[in-house]
Design a protein around this motif. Structure first.
Motif, mmCIF file in Angstrom:
data_model
loop_
_atom_site.group_PDB
_atom_site.id
_atom_site.type_symbol
_atom_site.label_atom_id
_atom_site.label_comp_id
_atom_site.label_asym_id
_atom_site.label_seq_id
_atom_site.Cartn_x
_atom_site.Cartn_y
_atom_site.Cartn_z
ATOM 1 N N PHE A 1 -3.753 4.221 0.862
ATOM 2 C CA PHE A 1 -4.552 3.741 -0.256
ATOM 3 C C PHE A 1 -3.931 2.506 -0.874
ATOM 4 O O PHE A 1 -2.753 2.252 -0.734
ATOM 5 N N ALA A 2 -4.793 1.740 -1.526
ATOM 6 C CA ALA A 2 -4.480 0.479 -2.209
ATOM 7 C C ALA A 2 -4.471 -0.687 -1.227
ATOM 8 O O ALA A 2 -4.223 -0.523 -0.035
ATOM 9 N N THR A 3 -4.772 -1.846 -1.779
ATOM 10 C CA THR A 3 -4.713 -3.103 -1.043
ATOM 11 C C THR A 3 -3.915 -4.092 -1.879
ATOM 12 O O THR A 3 -3.640 -3.841 -3.059
ATOM 13 N N ARG A 4 -3.570 -5.225 -1.291
ATOM 14 C CA ARG A 4 -2.765 -6.220 -1.985
ATOM 15 C C ARG A 4 -3.593 -6.959 -3.033
ATOM 16 O O ARG A 4 -4.718 -7.368 -2.781
ATOM 17 N N GLY A 5 -2.997 -7.122 -4.215
ATOM 18 C CA GLY A 5 -3.652 -7.916 -5.237
ATOM 19 C C GLY A 5 -3.233 -7.533 -6.640
ATOM 20 O O GLY A 5 -2.495 -6.569 -6.840
ATOM 21 N N CYS B 1 0.837 -1.194 0.000
ATOM 22 C CA CYS B 1 0.000 0.000 0.000
ATOM 23 C C CYS B 1 0.873 1.246 0.000
ATOM 24 O O CYS B 1 2.095 1.164 0.088
ATOM 25 N N ILE B 2 0.204 2.397 -0.094
ATOM 26 C CA ILE B 2 0.874 3.691 -0.037
ATOM 27 C C ILE B 2 0.295 4.457 1.148
ATOM 28 O O ILE B 2 -0.928 4.569 1.285
ATOM 29 N N TYR B 3 1.161 4.981 2.012
ATOM 30 C CA TYR B 3 0.741 5.799 3.144
ATOM 31 C C TYR B 3 0.968 7.264 2.813
ATOM 32 O O TYR B 3 1.964 7.620 2.178
ATOM 33 N N THR B 4 0.068 8.105 3.295
ATOM 34 C CA THR B 4 0.171 9.548 3.133
ATOM 35 C C THR B 4 0.368 10.177 4.503
ATOM 36 O O THR B 4 -0.345 9.841 5.456
ATOM 37 N N PHE B 5 1.357 11.092 4.587
ATOM 38 C CA PHE B 5 1.657 11.815 5.815
ATOM 39 C C PHE B 5 1.778 13.303 5.507
ATOM 40 O O PHE B 5 2.058 13.686 4.371
ATOM 41 N N THR B 6 1.602 14.129 6.526
ATOM 42 C CA THR B 6 1.946 15.535 6.382
ATOM 43 C C THR B 6 3.466 15.634 6.358
ATOM 44 O O THR B 6 4.169 14.680 6.726
#
Length: 121
Positions: free
Chosen positions: A34-38, A20-25
């Motif tokens: 966002f996103a899940t494995r597959g 997945c991708i994490y969003t931070f300040t």
């Protein structure tokens, strides 16, 4: 893992192990994921590298799915290109991605021992 800063000043982190991708300040505060494995559209498998283009789109090189997935600035899936193989536009473990000032996309293709250049996506 890879990190990039978006056009709207957020830090994106590619999590290879959790797909997945994490969003931070920019201060390091968690915002979203966002996103899940597959293998499906909008899903990720072993995201290794990511960049944002001048329009704010997020491009993610996926080792496991042998492709580049594109998301908008809000993390919504837009498009993907590439598949497993050794021909033009195909990948075996894309593990790095960069963009030139003119907008060309450079993708390092690990198991094919090459870098491919794309002028459009």
């Amino acid at each position: 893992y890879d990190v990039t800063v978006t056009t709207n000043d957020q830090l994106l982190v590619a999590d290879f192990d959790h797909h997945c991708i994490y969003t931070f300040t920019l201060d390091g505060n968690y915002v979203s994921k966002f996103a899940t494995r597959g293998p499906g559209r909008g899903q990720l498998s072993e995201p290794r590298s990511l960049i944002t283009d001048l329009c704010g789109f997020i491009l993610v090189a996926e080792v496991g799915n042998h492709r580049v997935s594109i998301f908008n600035k809000d993390g919504k899936f837009v498009h993907c290109f590439g598949s497993e193989g050794s021909g033009d536009g195909k990948f075996k473990g894309p593990c790095g991605i960069a963009i030139s000032p003119t907008g060309n996309i450079y993708v390092s293709d690990y198991r094919n021992s090459r870098v491919q250049i794309f002028s459009t996506y």
